[in-house]
Write an enzyme that holds these catalytic residues in place. Structure first.
Site, PDB file in Angstrom:
ATOM      1  N   GLU A   2       0.802  -1.236   0.000  1.00  0.00           N
ATOM      2  CA  GLU A   2       0.000   0.000   0.000  1.00  0.00           C
ATOM      3  C   GLU A   2       0.831   1.280   0.000  1.00  0.00           C
ATOM      4  O   GLU A   2       0.625   2.175   0.830  1.00  0.00           O
ATOM      5  CB  GLU A   2      -0.983  -0.018   1.184  1.00  0.00           C
ATOM      6  CG  GLU A   2      -1.929  -1.219   1.123  1.00  0.00           C
ATOM      7  CD  GLU A   2      -2.809  -1.378   2.366  1.00  0.00           C
ATOM      8  OE1 GLU A   2      -2.740  -0.533   3.262  1.00  0.00           O
ATOM      9  OE2 GLU A   2      -3.555  -2.374   2.417  1.00  0.00           O
ATOM     10  N   ASN A  44       2.119  -5.312  -3.012  1.00  0.00           N
ATOM     11  CA  ASN A  44       0.717  -5.659  -2.736  1.00  0.00           C
ATOM     12  C   ASN A  44      -0.095  -4.391  -2.473  1.00  0.00           C
ATOM     13  O   ASN A  44       0.352  -3.510  -1.736  1.00  0.00           O
ATOM     14  CB  ASN A  44       0.702  -6.555  -1.481  1.00  0.00           C
ATOM     15  CG  ASN A  44      -0.642  -7.188  -1.190  1.00  0.00           C
ATOM     16  OD1 ASN A  44      -1.221  -7.847  -2.056  1.00  0.00           O
ATOM     17  ND2 ASN A  44      -1.141  -7.021   0.021  1.00  0.00           N
ATOM     18  N   HIS A  83     -10.411  -6.278  -2.291  1.00  0.00           N
ATOM     19  CA  HIS A  83     -11.477  -5.987  -1.323  1.00  0.00           C
ATOM     20  C   HIS A  83     -12.642  -5.348  -2.085  1.00  0.00           C
ATOM     21  O   HIS A  83     -12.669  -4.149  -2.320  1.00  0.00           O
ATOM     22  CB  HIS A  83     -10.955  -5.061  -0.222  1.00  0.00           C
ATOM     23  CG  HIS A  83      -9.927  -5.703   0.653  1.00  0.00           C
ATOM     24  ND1 HIS A  83     -10.226  -6.738   1.509  1.00  0.00           N
ATOM     25  CD2 HIS A  83      -8.585  -5.489   0.769  1.00  0.00           C
ATOM     26  CE1 HIS A  83      -9.138  -7.118   2.144  1.00  0.00           C
ATOM     27  NE2 HIS A  83      -8.117  -6.377   1.708  1.00  0.00           N
ATOM     28  N   GLU A 142      -6.231 -10.811  -1.081  1.00  0.00           N
ATOM     29  CA  GLU A 142      -7.050 -10.515   0.124  1.00  0.00           C
ATOM     30  C   GLU A 142      -8.525 -10.390  -0.255  1.00  0.00           C
ATOM     31  O   GLU A 142      -9.220  -9.472   0.178  1.00  0.00           O
ATOM     32  CB  GLU A 142      -6.596  -9.205   0.778  1.00  0.00           C
ATOM     33  CG  GLU A 142      -5.124  -9.149   1.112  1.00  0.00           C
ATOM     34  CD  GLU A 142      -4.700  -7.869   1.836  1.00  0.00           C
ATOM     35  OE1 GLU A 142      -5.575  -7.121   2.318  1.00  0.00           O
ATOM     36  OE2 GLU A 142      -3.487  -7.628   1.906  1.00  0.00           O
ATOM     37  N   ASP A 184     -12.352 -10.267  -0.592  1.00  0.00           N
ATOM     38  CA  ASP A 184     -13.638 -10.374   0.102  1.00  0.00           C
ATOM     39  C   ASP A 184     -14.637  -9.515  -0.660  1.00  0.00           C
ATOM     40  O   ASP A 184     -14.258  -8.651  -1.444  1.00  0.00           O
ATOM     41  CB  ASP A 184     -13.580 -10.033   1.602  1.00  0.00           C
ATOM     42  CG  ASP A 184     -12.764  -8.811   1.961  1.00  0.00           C
ATOM     43  OD1 ASP A 184     -12.689  -7.880   1.126  1.00  0.00           O
ATOM     44  OD2 ASP A 184     -12.214  -8.756   3.080  1.00  0.00           O
TER      45      ASP A 184
HETATM   46  O1  9MR Z   1      -7.519  -8.045   8.591  1.00  0.00           O
HETATM   47  C1  9MR Z   1      -6.596  -7.205   9.236  1.00  0.00           C
HETATM   48  C2  9MR Z   1      -7.190  -6.687  10.532  1.00  0.00           C
HETATM   49  O2  9MR Z   1      -7.339  -7.758  11.463  1.00  0.00           O
HETATM   50  C3  9MR Z   1      -6.314  -5.593  11.126  1.00  0.00           C
HETATM   51  O3  9MR Z   1      -6.947  -5.032  12.244  1.00  0.00           O
HETATM   52  C4  9MR Z   1      -6.075  -4.534  10.067  1.00  0.00           C
HETATM   53  C5  9MR Z   1      -5.206  -3.411  10.583  1.00  0.00           C
HETATM   54  O4  9MR Z   1      -5.051  -2.423   9.637  1.00  0.00           O
HETATM   55  O5  9MR Z   1      -5.439  -5.134   8.943  1.00  0.00           O
HETATM   56  C6  9MR Z   1      -6.266  -6.051   8.320  1.00  0.00           C
HETATM   57  O6  9MR Z   1      -5.650  -6.572   7.158  1.00  0.00           O
HETATM   58  C7  9MR Z   1      -5.332  -5.626   6.135  1.00  0.00           C
HETATM   59  C8  9MR Z   1      -4.114  -6.157   5.408  1.00  0.00           C
HETATM   60  O7  9MR Z   1      -3.072  -6.412   6.319  1.00  0.00           O
HETATM   61  C9  9MR Z   1      -3.647  -5.183   4.335  1.00  0.00           C
HETATM   62  N1  9MR Z   1      -4.727  -4.845   3.431  1.00  0.00           N
HETATM   63  C10 9MR Z   1      -5.977  -4.436   4.030  1.00  0.00           C
HETATM   64  C11 9MR Z   1      -6.425  -5.470   5.078  1.00  0.00           C
HETATM   65  C12 9MR Z   1      -7.784  -5.108   5.643  1.00  0.00           C
HETATM   66  O8  9MR Z   1      -7.721  -3.920   6.364  1.00  0.00           O
END
Ligand code: 9MR
Length: 389
Positions: A177, A219, A255, A283, A285
């Site tokens: 990101e 990513n 997402h 990732e 969903d």
């Molecule tokens: O799913 C993850 C969640 O449990 C955490 O609280 C969050 C913190 O920012 O991160 C989520 O995973 C993220 C991933 O690491 C990077 N891309 C976006 C995902 C969803 O927020």
């Protein structure tokens, strides 16, 4: 742009169909047997077995608090998926909460589980602005540390972590990101310390030195849509390739949300692949509007499920159609464990995964199962990971 910025803050069934044959019988206890000493066991109609026929790894993000302690969760993780991604436990905040003291325990348990169950591991993630330990930065954009300190710390973090897991990681999300939704470089502590995007090339080089065999990925989210962000990342990775930076792939987080049109995902996967890169959906969903808690996993619109089925199916088929797309990873598999209801709560969104709150497969699961069962004509993947899992 109508899609909300997905900027990330700090943290805060049996599915066997009609008696189909098993490739073995299930055993999902983590760490109970030495790695590789017994064949992993999973149903022939599982997502992993069906993906295997075209060399496509079907992954999941894993919540390590549930793994081992929740029997259904543990069994489904082992039976259905041929690759796993730690949802949180390889992030810097978790592995080095106190400066100079590493805690690899949870991540090590996941790696042991993966070996036992013949799964590959996507390492997530080495360089990010979110989920940093507070001694480093409380918001990812500001810090009290000097630029020289930050550079030395990032190098040490990458090399220590990649060496710790050397040989055990199939794909590393090296940088996560790095761009805003408007296609501008995100003004993180890393960007500021380097005075530009130079940290990205350094990060890939350091990771490659530490484990030359791991596939190294950039990513990000919203790369699925053609637009300024996807174009900015495209230009970045093309320039990294031209400079012979050791980058192997690009992860499309995926997402998705039924309130927006389905992206031109296949075209975007293909144009990145045409640069000589692997691609992956990392990732996935598909969220939709849902009722208020405690019914946050129930869509408000009774027709939402049809859109979700369609989005899941098209996301998978986009990957299947691109030979260089080597893995398809939903971001978890039970709506109760999804990050979405807690994040998008006004208005409420959720119901984004393949299994419901009771870990029962939803119609979306069966759609993917059928798509994979019918995918025999899709191009077979190649390279590490494409063999039988
Ligand atoms: O799913 C993850 C969640 O449990 C955490 O609280 C969050 C913190 O920012 O991160 C989520 O995973 C993220 C991933 O690491 C990077 N891309 C976006 C995902 C969803 O927020």
């Amino acid at each position: 742009m109508l899609r909300p910025a997905l900027s990330i803050g700090l943290v805060s069934a049996t599915v066997l169909l009609g008696g189909m044959a098993l490739t073995g019988s299930a055993s999902a206890e983590p760490g109970a047997a030495p790695a590789q000493s017994q064949a992993a066991r999973y149903p022939a109609d599982s997502l992993r077995a069906l993906g295997d026929r075209v060399g496509l790894r079907i992954g999941t993000a894993v919540n390590t608090d549930e793994l081992g302690s929740n029997a259904d969760y543990t069994r489904i993780t082992a039976e259905q998926f041929s690759s796993v991604t730690p949802e949180n436990v390889m992030k810097w905040q978790l592995v080095e909460p106190t400066r100079g003291t590493y805690d690899w325990a949870a991540a090590d348990r996941l790696v042991a589980f993966a070996k036992k169950n013949k799964q590959l591991v996507r390492g997530h993630t080495l360089v990010w602005h979110s989920q940093l330990p507070t001694w480093l930065s409380s918001d990812g954009y500001t810090t009290t540390l000097s630029n020289d300190e930050l550079k030395a710390l990032l190098k040490k973090h990458i090399q220590d972590q990649v060496k710790h897991f050397k040989g055990d990681i199939w794909q590393w999300d090296v940088v996560n990101e790095a761009f805003d939704d408007d296609g501008q470089p995100r003004q993180t502590i890393w960007y500021k310390a380097w005075g530009g995007l130079g940290y990205i090339a350094d990060a890939f080089r350091w990771a490659h030195e530490a484990d030359p065999k791991a596939l190294l990925f950039y990513n990000d989210y919203n790369l699925e849509f053609t637009g300024v962000k996807s174009n900015a990342v495209y230009d970045l990775v093309r320039s990294l390739k031209a400079q012979r930076v050791p980058i192997d792939g690009v992860g499309f987080q995926g997402h998705l949300d039924t309130q927006y049109g389905f992206p031109d995902l296949q075209n975007n996967l293909q144009r990145f692949a045409d640069l000589g890169l692997k691609v992956a959906e990392t990732e996935v969903d598909v969220r939709t509007f849902t009722q208020a808690p405690p019914n946050e996993n129930t869509p408000t619109n009774p027709l939402a499920g049809y859109a979700q089925e369609s989005y899941w199916s098209r996301a998978l088929k986009a990957c299947l159609a691109v030979r260089e797309c080597i893995s398809f990873t939903p971001w978890g598999f039970g709506d109760t464990y999804s990050w979405i209801p807690g994040w998008f709560d006004n208005p409420q969104e959720g119901a984004a995964l393949l299994y419901d709150g009771n870990l029962q497969p939803k119609s979306q699961y069966y759609v993917l199962q059928q798509d994979l069962a019918l995918a025999a004509g899709a191009p077979h993947r190649s390279g590490p990971g494409a063999g039988h899992n």
